[in-house]
Design a protein around this motif. Structure first.
Motif, PDB file in Angstrom:
ATOM      1  N   ASN A 123     -12.451  -1.963 -18.014  1.00 40.68           N
ATOM      2  CA  ASN A 123     -11.253  -1.323 -17.471  1.00 40.68           C
ATOM      3  C   ASN A 123     -10.713  -2.188 -16.332  1.00 40.68           C
ATOM      4  O   ASN A 123     -11.185  -2.121 -15.205  1.00 40.68           O
ATOM      5  N   ASP A 124      -9.734  -3.015 -16.649  1.00 40.47           N
ATOM      6  CA  ASP A 124      -9.180  -3.933 -15.652  1.00 40.47           C
ATOM      7  C   ASP A 124      -8.578  -3.189 -14.464  1.00 40.47           C
ATOM      8  O   ASP A 124      -8.605  -3.691 -13.328  1.00 40.47           O
ATOM      9  N   PHE A 125      -8.036  -2.007 -14.716  1.00 44.74           N
ATOM     10  CA  PHE A 125      -7.433  -1.223 -13.641  1.00 44.74           C
ATOM     11  C   PHE A 125      -8.485  -0.834 -12.606  1.00 44.74           C
ATOM     12  O   PHE A 125      -8.308  -1.047 -11.397  1.00 44.74           O
ATOM     13  N   SER A 128      -9.840  -3.892 -10.661  1.00 44.68           N
ATOM     14  CA  SER A 128      -8.940  -4.364  -9.602  1.00 44.68           C
ATOM     15  C   SER A 128      -9.098  -3.540  -8.335  1.00 44.68           C
ATOM     16  O   SER A 128      -9.047  -4.083  -7.222  1.00 44.68           O
ATOM     17  N   LEU A 144      -2.317  -3.488  -4.158  1.00 44.51           N
ATOM     18  CA  LEU A 144      -2.542  -2.963  -5.507  1.00 44.51           C
ATOM     19  C   LEU A 144      -1.350  -2.109  -5.948  1.00 44.51           C
ATOM     20  O   LEU A 144      -1.412  -0.880  -5.985  1.00 44.51           O
ATOM     21  N   ASN A 146      -0.260  -1.595  -8.837  1.00 39.44           N
ATOM     22  CA  ASN A 146      -0.567  -0.813 -10.035  1.00 39.44           C
ATOM     23  C   ASN A 146      -1.285   0.488  -9.674  1.00 39.44           C
ATOM     24  O   ASN A 146      -1.066   1.539 -10.290  1.00 39.44           O
ATOM     25  N   PHE A 147      -2.160   0.433  -8.666  1.00 41.63           N
ATOM     26  CA  PHE A 147      -2.845   1.650  -8.188  1.00 41.63           C
ATOM     27  C   PHE A 147      -1.837   2.591  -7.531  1.00 41.63           C
ATOM     28  O   PHE A 147      -1.874   3.811  -7.742  1.00 41.63           O
ATOM     29  N   TRP A 150       0.040   4.370 -10.185  1.00 39.43           N
ATOM     30  CA  TRP A 150      -0.804   5.398 -10.819  1.00 39.43           C
ATOM     31  C   TRP A 150      -0.879   6.640  -9.951  1.00 39.43           C
ATOM     32  O   TRP A 150      -0.803   7.776 -10.453  1.00 39.43           O
ATOM     33  N   ASP A 161      -6.725  10.762 -16.911  1.00 41.66           N
ATOM     34  CA  ASP A 161      -7.508   9.539 -16.712  1.00 41.66           C
ATOM     35  C   ASP A 161      -8.826   9.842 -15.995  1.00 41.66           C
ATOM     36  O   ASP A 161      -9.897   9.342 -16.393  1.00 41.66           O
TER      37      ASP A 161
END
Length: 262
Positions: A123-125, A128, A144, A146-147, A150, A161
Motif C-alpha cells: 500500500n503505497d499510500f 508514504s 503529504l 495525498n494524505f 484523503w 478504507d
C-alpha cells in the motif's frame, strides 16, 4: 502501564516479566488508542487513527507474533484443561473460556504470518505516511498532499478504507486481550507493606507479569526491577513535575499480584 483495579481509586501499574508480554501490553495500548480515535469522525480523529494503525502494523511486523500468540494460547488451553477434574471448578465458565481460546487460535491461524508487513509493502499510500510520521510535523499538507486529500474526503470513504486496513488486526486484538485477561486473572491481589518504601520478594516459579495496586491518594508510583528469581519495588514520589522523583522513606501499603499460568 495502568489497568482496572478492584476499587475505583486504585491505580494499577503492570510490569511484564518477559518480552512477549511486554509486546502484548504495548499492542493492547495501541489497540485502545486506535479504538478511541476511530470513535472521533473529525479530521484530527481520522489523522490520529491512521497514526495508531501504523504503529500497530510496525509492531506486529517486527516478530512472529502469530506463532507466539498461538503457542501461548495453546499452553493456556492445556493448563485450563487440566483444571477440569478439580472439585469446585465452574464448568460453564471454564467451557466458555476454552471455547474463546479455540476461536482465537483458529482466527489467528487463518492469517498470513507476515500480514502486517505485507499490508504496508502493498500500500503505497500507507507507506508514504509511515515514512514521514516519525518526523515532527512530517505529515502536514505540503509534505503529504495525498494524505491531506484523503482526510478531506467524505467520511464514508475514509471509513471504508479504515475498515479494510483494520480487518485483519481484529483477530490479534481479540487474542491478545484474551491472553492478557487470563494472565491477569491467574493471581488474586494481596495486601503488602513496603517497609521504608521498598519491597523485595522472590518469585515462586515462572511468572509473566507483576501488578502493583496503589491508592490514588497516596500519590506515589512504583519503580520495578525484576529478574528471573526475584523482584524489587521502590515507591517514588514527585512533589513537582519540574523536579526529579525521589524514593519514599515511609511504609507504603499496596496490592500485589504475581501473575502467570502454567
Amino acid at each position: 502501564m495502568t489497568g482496572q483495579g478492584p476499587t475505583h481509586n486504585t491505580i494499577w501499574f503492570e510490569q511484564p516479566l518477559n518480552e512477549r508480554v511486554r509486546t502484548y501490553l504495548r499492542l493492547e495500548f495501541l489497540f485502545k488508542r486506535l479504538r478511541h480515535h476511530r470513535g472521533d469522525a473529525s479530521y484530527w480523529g481520522r489523522r490520529a487513527a491512521v497514526g495508531a494503525l501504523l504503529d500497530i502494523f510496525l509492531l506486529l511486523g517486527r516478530s512472529d507474533l502469530k506463532g507466539d500468540i498461538t503457542k501461548e494460547l495453546g499452553e493456556q488451553h492445556a493448563h485450563l484443561r487440566r483444571l477440569e477434574a478439580r472439585p469446585g471448578v465452574n464448568d460453564d465458565r471454564l467451557s466458555d473460556v476454552l471455547h474463546k481460546i479455540d476461536q482465537a487460535i483458529h482466527a489467528i491461524q487463518g492469517l498470513s504470518t507476515q500480514f502486517a508487513g505485507s499490508a504496508l509493502r502493498n500500500n503505497d499510500f500507507l507507506v508514504s505516511i509511515a515514512n514521514r510520521i516519525a518526523i515532527p510535523g512530517g505529515t502536514t499538507g505540503f509534505d503529504l498532499p495525498n494524505f491531506e486529500l484523503w482526510l478531506r474526503r467524505p467520511l464514508e470513504e475514509s471509513e471504508r478504507d479504515l475498515n479494510a486496513w483494520c480487518a485483519d488486526i481484529g483477530a490479534f486484538e481479540r487474542a491478545i486481550d484474551l491472553d492478557l485477561d487470563l494472565i491477569r486473572g491467574s493471581a488474586v491481589p494481596r495486601p503488602v507493606v513496603a517497609l521504608d518504601g521498598i519491597h523485595v520478594q522472590s518469585l515462586d516459579g515462572p511468572r509473566q507479569m507483576l501488578r502493583i495496586g496503589v491508592a490514588a491518594e497516596q500519590r506515589v508510583h512504583p519503580e520495578i526491577s525484576a529478574g528471573k528469581h526475584r523482584f524489587t519495588v521502590r515507591f517514588m514520589e514527585t512533589r513537582e513535575t519540574s523536579s526529579r522523583s525521589h524514593q519514599v522513606r515511609e511504609n507504603i501499603e499496596f496490592q500485589l499480584a504475581c501473575c502467570g499460568i502454567g
